[in-house]
Design a protein around this motif. Sequence first.
Motif, short mmCIF file in Angstrom:
data_model
loop_
_atom_site.label_atom_id
_atom_site.label_comp_id
_atom_site.label_asym_id
_atom_site.label_seq_id
_atom_site.Cartn_x
_atom_site.Cartn_y
_atom_site.Cartn_z
N PRO A 11 158.31 11.78 -62.07
CA PRO A 11 157.86 12.01 -60.56
C PRO A 11 157.49 13.27 -60.39
O PRO A 11 158.23 14.47 -60.81
CB PRO A 11 159.31 11.35 -59.75
N CYS A 12 156.24 13.85 -59.97
CA CYS A 12 155.91 14.96 -59.83
C CYS A 12 154.82 15.12 -58.46
O CYS A 12 154.08 14.03 -58.30
CB CYS A 12 155.05 15.44 -60.96
N ALA A 13 154.74 16.27 -58.17
CA ALA A 13 153.82 16.48 -57.04
C ALA A 13 152.68 17.88 -57.56
O ALA A 13 153.29 18.80 -57.96
CB ALA A 13 154.52 17.08 -55.73
N ARG A 14 151.74 17.50 -57.55
CA ARG A 14 150.71 18.59 -57.99
C ARG A 14 149.82 19.11 -56.76
O ARG A 14 149.07 18.39 -55.90
CB ARG A 14 149.42 18.03 -58.88
N LEU A 15 150.29 20.50 -56.46
CA LEU A 15 149.91 21.03 -55.15
C LEU A 15 148.47 21.76 -55.13
O LEU A 15 148.41 22.36 -56.36
CB LEU A 15 150.82 21.99 -54.59
N THR A 16 147.59 21.50 -54.55
CA THR A 16 146.22 22.00 -54.71
C THR A 16 145.86 22.94 -53.69
O THR A 16 144.95 23.79 -53.80
CB THR A 16 145.18 20.81 -54.93
N GLU A 17 146.22 22.55 -52.39
CA GLU A 17 146.01 23.21 -51.15
C GLU A 17 146.72 24.59 -51.15
O GLU A 17 147.85 24.73 -51.28
CB GLU A 17 146.14 22.48 -49.95
N PHE A 18 146.02 25.79 -50.96
CA PHE A 18 146.62 27.05 -50.66
C PHE A 18 146.72 27.69 -49.61
O PHE A 18 145.95 27.42 -48.50
CB PHE A 18 146.19 28.06 -51.89
N PHE A 19 147.91 28.09 -49.17
CA PHE A 19 148.04 28.56 -47.76
C PHE A 19 148.78 30.24 -47.76
O PHE A 19 148.61 30.71 -46.67
CB PHE A 19 149.23 27.86 -47.06
N ARG A 20 149.22 30.66 -48.85
CA ARG A 20 149.95 32.06 -48.71
C ARG A 20 148.87 32.98 -48.13
O ARG A 20 147.81 33.09 -48.68
CB ARG A 20 150.51 32.40 -50.16
N GLN A 21 149.24 33.93 -47.44
CA GLN A 21 148.55 34.83 -46.89
C GLN A 21 147.20 34.66 -46.24
O GLN A 21 146.39 35.34 -46.01
CB GLN A 21 148.19 36.04 -47.90
N SER A 22 147.09 33.22 -45.81
CA SER A 22 145.76 32.32 -45.34
C SER A 22 144.65 32.95 -46.21
O SER A 22 144.88 33.19 -47.46
CB SER A 22 145.53 32.98 -43.76
N GLU A 23 143.53 32.89 -45.74
CA GLU A 23 142.34 33.05 -46.60
C GLU A 23 141.96 34.51 -46.80
O GLU A 23 140.87 34.98 -47.27
CB GLU A 23 140.98 32.20 -46.13
N GLY B 189 165.91 11.86 -59.21
CA GLY B 189 167.00 12.49 -60.17
C GLY B 189 166.25 13.72 -60.91
O GLY B 189 166.88 14.82 -61.04
N VAL B 190 164.96 13.33 -61.29
CA VAL B 190 164.23 14.61 -61.84
C VAL B 190 162.72 14.51 -61.12
O VAL B 190 162.12 13.52 -60.94
CB VAL B 190 164.11 14.39 -63.34
N PHE B 191 162.46 15.77 -60.81
CA PHE B 191 161.12 15.61 -59.92
C PHE B 191 160.51 17.17 -60.28
O PHE B 191 161.18 18.25 -60.67
CB PHE B 191 161.51 15.70 -58.62
N VAL B 192 158.96 17.55 -60.60
CA VAL B 192 158.44 18.31 -60.90
C VAL B 192 157.54 18.85 -59.88
O VAL B 192 156.91 17.95 -59.25
CB VAL B 192 157.56 18.26 -62.06
N ILE B 193 157.52 19.92 -59.27
CA ILE B 193 156.60 20.65 -58.52
C ILE B 193 155.70 21.51 -59.34
O ILE B 193 156.35 22.63 -59.69
CB ILE B 193 157.46 21.20 -57.02
N THR B 194 154.30 21.20 -59.17
CA THR B 194 153.50 22.26 -59.77
C THR B 194 152.40 22.76 -59.03
O THR B 194 151.77 21.78 -58.03
CB THR B 194 153.09 21.97 -61.19
N GLY B 195 151.82 23.77 -59.02
CA GLY B 195 150.85 24.37 -58.27
C GLY B 195 150.57 25.58 -58.43
O GLY B 195 151.24 26.37 -58.97
N GLY B 196 149.30 26.27 -58.08
CA GLY B 196 149.03 27.72 -58.27
C GLY B 196 149.52 28.63 -57.18
O GLY B 196 150.39 28.11 -56.41
#
Length: 743
Positions: free
Chosen positions: A468-480, A335-342
């Motif tokens: 409930p949450c997801a903490r995203l740590t891997e980055f993908f945008r524009q590759s490296e 019902g409530v979810f948090v997506i956080t990451g850089g």
Amino acid sequence: MERLEATVLNTVFHNPNTGYSVINVHTAQEDTAVVGTLPEMNSGELAVFSGTWTEHPTYGRQFKCESFELRIPTTPGGIERYLASGQIRGIGLSTAMQIVARFGEETLTVLSEHPERLMELPGIGPKKCAMIAESFREQQGTRQAVIFLQSFGIPDTLAIRISDQYREKTREIIQRDPYQLCDDMEGIGFRTADRIAVATGFAPDGERRVQCALRYVLREAAAERGHLYLPESELNRTAAELLGVPASLCARNLKALLLNGDLIAESVTDDRAVYLASLWRAEEEVALLLRRLMCASLTEPVPGTSRAIRAFEKRHHIQFSASQRDAISRALANGVFVITGGPGTGKTTIINCILELLPRETEVALCAPTGRAAKRMTEATGTEAKTIHRLLEYGGAENVFSRDESDPLEAGCIIADEASMIDLMLMRSLLRAIRPGSRLILVGDADQLPSVGAGNVLRDILDSEEVPCARLTEFFRQSETSRITVNAHLINHGRMPQLNEKDTDFFFERKSSFGDAARSIVALVTRRLPAYLGYPEHEALALSARSIQVLSPTRKGDCGVNTLNRMLQAAMNPPDRSKPEMHWGESVFRLGDKVIQIRNNYQLGWVRRTGAGEENGSGVFNGDVGFVISVIPEGDELSVTVRFDDDRDAVYNPKDLGDLELAYCLSVHKSQGSEFPVIVMPVVGGPPLLMTRNLLYTALTRARRMVVLTGREEVIRSMVENDYVARRYTSLARRLKESAVYA
């Protein structure tokens, strides 16, 4: 002290912020200048000035005014000049001459007591007569109120706002209880009210004074530092220092405020937490509403999520990481979810996947705290996103919305981006409007600076470990290949960014002094970057203003927001006879200028023109950025019109211009929720409390295409090493944990 009775000829200089004026006057013996803290006086007005004669080394003999009183002009010539000064709508020079020729020395009596007699004159019908009469009454009432307030050293702009609030009752209210200003008007501090109160005889240790100071300290802590409460000892100590009284006196008055319910205290640690009642109730309600949404069963469960995610990957030729797939699955199941990451961790791609996987019959509402963030969300998802205020159908007063428990949103899924910017009161309003059984997905970067408003909602929700949450740590945008993304993550982990790589999107230019850095920034924005980015020469400055944003860690100094704005305005939008401009205090607003709203104005009206017609509303909010599209610098309709990022046009009258600032350069705090193609920022030093890792990280994550830092490498290093984060006194995390008992 000498007295000088004179007729005003004209105002040579007037600073509306300080009230300092130079006024030419005519006495029976000579023409001379009067200087001092004075309102902008109109030609023809009579005044008696009290003060002393002085000799200025350049301008010669002047009368330095300490106090003054205005008198009504009595001669036909004086009355005519007064009426023709432009302060009264409907009266110009010819009409003033006509009126005075008819009524002579009785003119002002006619205007105030028998304005209907104006219709005896040719060309003045009922409509014009009513306009003149109303304008005369307003002008007289405002003028007397402003002059009364200025006698206490209150600047013109503030005096006009107070007069607009109380109108004909201004003097009565201020004399009875000046502390009412603190309760009734945003932006009026205790010191202003206290200055009036002390001057009118209020006792220094009086109950009203002390209790007002205690409430003010709590309001100021919320507005300036984001605190929801203060520890009792800190509150009493701060109020005592403000008042110059013993802390024990504040403690006694605090008990009275707690007894009558104005303030609420509860035990948090060894020191009680003291809240404004409104903030205590809001924090309690947010915790309970979040828990209610979490406990409600979803009306539209999503079957076959794993299979649907794989199909999405195939259609869009991408591959999610395990943590991203997990985030999508859990967002659809809770019902409530948090997506956080850089930056670059795939938050936007995850939102797009969720939108595709939701059942077709599910109505979705996308929203963000600011117009610029909502516009960016629309572009990234292909689905219209609205500001939270617009989604909830803002009602024209603070925290008042048409959508609430009695008329909730129809949407079965609400996705709110840039959730780190959502303060406590706005979160409460959003939660009130969501039906139990609907999904709420909060998306944001918890490592950015917290909301401008009170509270630390996203961080508290995560710290509670109840949602409930997801903490995203891997980055993908524009590759490296994106050094912006790589460097943002390095900084966030306390490591130096890579500054010296060639052919990247991240540049560092060494400048040792503040002045050199400031001049370099102007050159970068006006010439070097537009040429590098390939902007056509005839459009370079216009495109630069829209795509290149200068950010500064500080407001003051040679590389602060204020100085850089003046330098950039002079270079990007210089004075031109074809461009009308409005002077307001030390600011100049010119056609084409980039501007920002610096405080919430709930009453300011706006219009949005679309293919379907016009949408009208009210409310322009702190952080809204736009461009000046019209300036009317003289006449009866003085105004500046601003078109904001979400295509709202708002008309600013002179009394509203104090809410606008130039926006060629923004503070990093004001840039929150926005994303710009190019960011340019000085890094040459500043106060340690500002020059932090958190601030540098936030600045970098505002850039989409390029970052240019100008300054000293050692300053960047000190910012990376400075992991100071100002603590906000909040208890939402604790309340969420406690609410689990009742779930």
